[in-house]
Design a protein around this motif. Structure first.
Motif, mmCIF file in Angstrom:
data_model
loop_
_atom_site.group_PDB
_atom_site.id
_atom_site.type_symbol
_atom_site.label_atom_id
_atom_site.label_comp_id
_atom_site.label_asym_id
_atom_site.label_seq_id
_atom_site.Cartn_x
_atom_site.Cartn_y
_atom_site.Cartn_z
ATOM 1 N N ARG A 3 -2.034 -9.341 1.812
ATOM 2 C CA ARG A 3 -1.177 -8.172 1.926
ATOM 3 C C ARG A 3 0.043 -8.425 2.792
ATOM 4 O O ARG A 3 1.154 -8.037 2.448
ATOM 5 N N ASP A 4 -0.160 -9.104 3.941
ATOM 6 C CA ASP A 4 0.947 -9.241 4.885
ATOM 7 C C ASP A 4 1.980 -10.263 4.452
ATOM 8 O O ASP A 4 3.013 -10.411 5.089
ATOM 9 N N TRP A 45 0.348 -0.996 -0.356
ATOM 10 C CA TRP A 45 0.949 -0.982 0.970
ATOM 11 C C TRP A 45 2.469 -1.004 0.885
ATOM 12 O O TRP A 45 3.166 -0.732 1.861
ATOM 13 N N HIS A 46 2.987 -1.334 -0.309
ATOM 14 C CA HIS A 46 4.443 -1.486 -0.471
ATOM 15 C C HIS A 46 5.040 -0.484 -1.462
ATOM 16 O O HIS A 46 6.229 -0.189 -1.386
#
Length: 238
Positions: A3-4, A45-46
């Motif tokens: 994710r990051d 998340w984006h």
């Protein structure tokens, strides 16, 4: 891809590739996640949801367009360049034509294009309201022509997925369409010419022919206004 390490730009770029290949119906977070090498949950998340992703992807491709400088002497060339480039963009990304029927599309890329389009017609001599009408007429013409390419892309995907059965259904439908068309003299003449390919095919250079005819009409409005020392009057179709 964790994710990051994902970025919104990566997600949007990959979404455009997926949309080009599979259309709106093929876009989902799980498939997108696989293309990104990430879990579908990481995408969220984006981007908010699928609708948000379509909006971002659409605005991304709007940024591909050429925006010529407004010039009173060359307004028609600029208008034709923008219309042709828009048509090519729609045919490169046929899912965008589909998106217009199901989404409210907006963003920096589209606004940048729309503003320049209005500037071209205002530079030609149209008033603010008339520039709106001229730009809308040309845009609608382009979108309508691009709908054929979008339909072909969608049909091709269905045929590929459906295999021989889908291909036979298409051949049967085309045979029935031609059989009906043969009852009408002008359609029959065209189907019987050596150059005829299929009943649904449009003649070559149809888009260019129609675009030039539309710009001819807009130019006549300007010429009429110059002759009468006034502003061009666009006829209200109502």
């Amino acid at each position: 891809m964790p994710r990051d390490t994902l970025t919104r730009d990566q997600i949007v770029h990959t979404a455009v590739e997926l949309l080009d290949a599979e259309g709106l119906e093929g876009l989902n977070m799980r498939t997108l996640g696989k293309r990104l090498g990430s879990a579908a949950t990481a995408v969220y998340w984006h981007v908010t949801n699928k609708d948000n992703l379509v909006l971002l992807a659409a605005d991304h491709v709007w940024r591909e367009l050429i925006l010529p400088d407004p010039n009173p002497a060359g307004w028609r060339t600029a208008a034709a360049t923008m219309a042709t480039d828009l048509y090519r963009m729609f045919t490169r990304h046929p899912w965008l034509v589909q998106a217009f029927t199901a989404h409210v599309l907006y963003g920096e890329g589209k606004s940048r294009h729309d503003d320049r389009s209005l500037a071209v017609y205002e530079a030609a001599g149209f008033t603010c309201d008339q520039a709106d009408q001229a730009a809308a007429a040309v845009f609608t013409y382009v979108l309508g022509n691009a709908a054929g390419a979008a339909a072909t892309a969608s049909l091709t995907r269905k045929l590929t997925a459906g295999g021989a059965t889908a291909e036979k259904h298409l051949q049967d439908a085309m045979s029935q369409a031609q059989e009906i068309a043969m009852r009408y003299p002008r359609l029959r003449t065209r189907l019987q010419t050596p150059a005829a390919t299929d009943y649904a095919a449009a003649p070559d250079q149809t888009f260019e022919f129609g675009l030039q005819a539309l710009l001819d009409g807009l130019e006549r409005q300007l010429s009429s206004a110059d002759h009468n020392h006034g502003v061009p009057k666009l006829t209200d179709p109502r």
